[in-house]
Design an enzyme around this catalytic site. Structure first.
Site, PDB file in Angstrom:
ATOM      1  N   ILE A 206       0.865  -1.184   0.000  1.00  8.91           N
ATOM      2  CA  ILE A 206       0.000   0.000   0.000  1.00  8.91           C
ATOM      3  C   ILE A 206       0.901   1.233   0.000  1.00  8.91           C
ATOM      4  O   ILE A 206       1.750   1.382   0.873  1.00  8.91           O
ATOM      5  CB  ILE A 206      -0.896   0.051   1.251  1.00  8.91           C
ATOM      6  CG1 ILE A 206      -1.826  -1.160   1.302  1.00  8.91           C
ATOM      7  CG2 ILE A 206      -1.719   1.332   1.271  1.00  8.91           C
ATOM      8  CD1 ILE A 206      -2.903  -1.135   0.273  1.00  8.91           C
ATOM      9  N   HIS A 207       0.715   2.122  -0.991  1.00 10.81           N
ATOM     10  CA  HIS A 207       1.511   3.347  -0.950  1.00 10.81           C
ATOM     11  C   HIS A 207       0.879   4.520  -1.687  1.00 10.81           C
ATOM     12  O   HIS A 207       1.309   5.662  -1.526  1.00 10.81           O
ATOM     13  CB  HIS A 207       2.907   3.103  -1.559  1.00 10.81           C
ATOM     14  CG  HIS A 207       2.911   3.095  -3.063  1.00 10.81           C
ATOM     15  ND1 HIS A 207       2.513   2.005  -3.788  1.00 10.81           N
ATOM     16  CD2 HIS A 207       3.244   4.056  -3.958  1.00 10.81           C
ATOM     17  CE1 HIS A 207       2.601   2.277  -5.074  1.00 10.81           C
ATOM     18  NE2 HIS A 207       3.031   3.509  -5.209  1.00 10.81           N
ATOM     19  N   ARG A 208      -0.150   4.284  -2.498  1.00 14.29           N
ATOM     20  CA  ARG A 208      -0.714   5.356  -3.317  1.00 14.29           C
ATOM     21  C   ARG A 208      -1.344   6.437  -2.438  1.00 14.29           C
ATOM     22  O   ARG A 208      -1.982   6.148  -1.419  1.00 14.29           O
ATOM     23  CB  ARG A 208      -1.778   4.805  -4.258  1.00 14.29           C
ATOM     24  CG  ARG A 208      -1.242   3.887  -5.339  1.00 14.29           C
ATOM     25  CD  ARG A 208      -0.869   4.658  -6.570  1.00 14.29           C
ATOM     26  NE  ARG A 208      -0.423   3.756  -7.631  1.00 14.29           N
ATOM     27  CZ  ARG A 208      -0.137   4.143  -8.856  1.00 14.29           C
ATOM     28  NH1 ARG A 208      -0.245   5.414  -9.185  1.00 14.29           N
ATOM     29  NH2 ARG A 208       0.284   3.281  -9.761  1.00 14.29           N
ATOM     30  N   ARG A 241       5.724   6.181   3.336  1.00 12.81           N
ATOM     31  CA  ARG A 241       4.538   7.036   3.300  1.00 12.81           C
ATOM     32  C   ARG A 241       3.394   6.408   4.093  1.00 12.81           C
ATOM     33  O   ARG A 241       2.684   7.086   4.844  1.00 12.81           O
ATOM     34  CB  ARG A 241       4.097   7.268   1.852  1.00 12.81           C
ATOM     35  CG  ARG A 241       2.779   8.051   1.748  1.00 12.81           C
ATOM     36  CD  ARG A 241       2.221   7.999   0.341  1.00 12.81           C
ATOM     37  NE  ARG A 241       2.977   8.847  -0.564  1.00 12.81           N
ATOM     38  CZ  ARG A 241       2.859   8.802  -1.886  1.00 12.81           C
ATOM     39  NH1 ARG A 241       2.051   7.928  -2.444  1.00 12.81           N
ATOM     40  NH2 ARG A 241       3.559   9.610  -2.647  1.00 12.81           N
ATOM     41  N   ASP A 280      -1.969  -1.627  -4.364  1.00 12.18           N
ATOM     42  CA  ASP A 280      -2.409  -0.467  -5.134  1.00 12.18           C
ATOM     43  C   ASP A 280      -1.317  -0.025  -6.105  1.00 12.18           C
ATOM     44  O   ASP A 280      -1.410   1.026  -6.738  1.00 12.18           O
ATOM     45  CB  ASP A 280      -2.844   0.687  -4.222  1.00 12.18           C
ATOM     46  CG  ASP A 280      -1.723   1.195  -3.303  1.00 12.18           C
ATOM     47  OD1 ASP A 280      -0.568   0.742  -3.433  1.00 12.18           O
ATOM     48  OD2 ASP A 280      -2.014   2.055  -2.446  1.00 12.18           O
TER      49      ASP A 280
END
Length: 349
Positions: A206-208, A241, A280
């Site tokens: 997950i990073h978007r 992030r 993502d």
């Protein structure tokens, strides 16, 4: 005559793609590559390890630009890249994908009348709220030569009036994955470290910004993944992030097997032994397919529509897999990098 290319990279996915093309450039002998690292991803886990594993040449210029808002980061990158391009006087500037490094390199080169080559051109999610979508659209309209991974990406460019020097090369990520699979055959060290056995866990990333910058959305993703983790262990290499977003919002992923960001080889070893992938990331959707694993995309749309059309991928809030799984011929045979180098050499004369 040897032609000079300045390659702009700055983020993990770009290191992976550039590794394949840089190896092909080195083998060709007709092109001289100067690598510029903007610094967008800068620590060892997100940057240096990829240069070591993927046999990327050491960057001649490391700009050290990271953090800040999109506008501030892109502006600082443009200023620094412009100085490099004036110093190097390249015949072409090569950019990858859809990051701030991509758009900064494209704008700086175009304003200096240096041709831009775009690897992964023509992708569209048709969601202008995504910064990546804005970056890829503008870059495509600045580029002089477009290297498209799929025929759908060529159709997208044609719909926007871009038809000259547009080529279907296949997906350079397939080249990179083949390289990683060969390098990691039998490499289960990361599985042993995490206490995992092949065929008994899932992998997630997950990073978007659309998932990490909205606390409500991030909580929804956490709830969804908690249910996934109840079925079998869920390995989640935690992007910086995402770690920061969890801390700011009092959330956690304590239901998952958390790790620091992984090198490309260790991640591919994990993918090879996984049951399914939840992500993502655009790149990981394809890497799941290259490893023959089903994927669930934690977004409301994807630019990699072929993975859905051929039954390998589905959107997390959409219908279940509805198409029998079939090979995706559009992604090519793992020789996209060689095709790109040939096209570059011909374009530059």
């Amino acid at each position: 005559m040897t032609r000079k290319i300045v390659t702009i990279v700055g983020a993990r996915p770009q290191f992976i793609k550039a590794g394949a093309v840089s190896r092909a450039i080195a083998q060709d002998g007709g092109l001289d590559e100067v690598l510029v690292h903007t610094g967008q991803h800068f620590d060892d886990a997100m940057s240096d390890i990829f240069f070591r594993e993927l046999e990327l040449p050491h960057p001649k210029h490391n700009l050290g630009i990271a953090g800040q808002t999109h506008g501030a980061m892109t502006g600082r990158m443009m200023e620094a890249i412009e100085k490099v391009l004036i110093e190097e006087t390249p015949d072409l500037c090569l950019v990858y994908g859809d990051t701030n490094s991509t758009i900064a390199g494209s704008l700086a080169a175009a304003k200096l009348h240096i041709p831009v080559g775009h690897v992964e051109a023509g992708l569209r999610s048709f969601n202008r709220r995504m910064p990546e979508e804005l970056n890829r659209v503008v870059t495509d309209h600045l580029a002089a030569i477009q290297f498209c991974p799929t025929r759908a990406s060529i159709d997208n460019l044609r719909a926007e009036g871009i038809v000259q020097h547009v080529y279907h090369t296949g997906d350079v990520m397939f080249d990179a994955t083949r390289f990683a699979i060969a390098a990691t055959a039998g490499r289960d060290g990361v599985l042993q470290q995490l206490g995992l056995t092949r065929g008994n866990y899932n992998v997630c990333t997950i990073h978007r910004a659309e998932n990490t910058d909205d606390p409500v959305q991030l909580a929804k993703v956490a709830d969804y993944l908690r249910a996934v983790a109840a079925e079998r262990p869920l390995v989640l290499p935690l992007h910086p992030r995402t770690r920061g977003a969890l801390a700011r919002n009092g959330l956690n992923f304590d239901f998952a097997v958390l790790t620091e960001p992984l090198g490309y080889f260790d991640l591919n070893a994990l993918l090879a032994g996984a049951v399914a992938i939840y992500t993502d990331s655009g790149g990981l959707q394809k890497e799941a397919y290259f490893h023959g694993k089903p994927c669930v995309t934690l977004r409301d749309e994807t630019e990699w529509v072929e993975t859905i059309d051929h039954g390998w991928n589905r959107l997390w809030q959409g219908p279940d897999y509805v198409t029998p799984r079939q090979p995706i011929a559009d992604y090519g045979a793992g020789d996209a990098a060689e095709k790109i180098v040939t096209l570059l050499r011909d374009f530059l004369g």
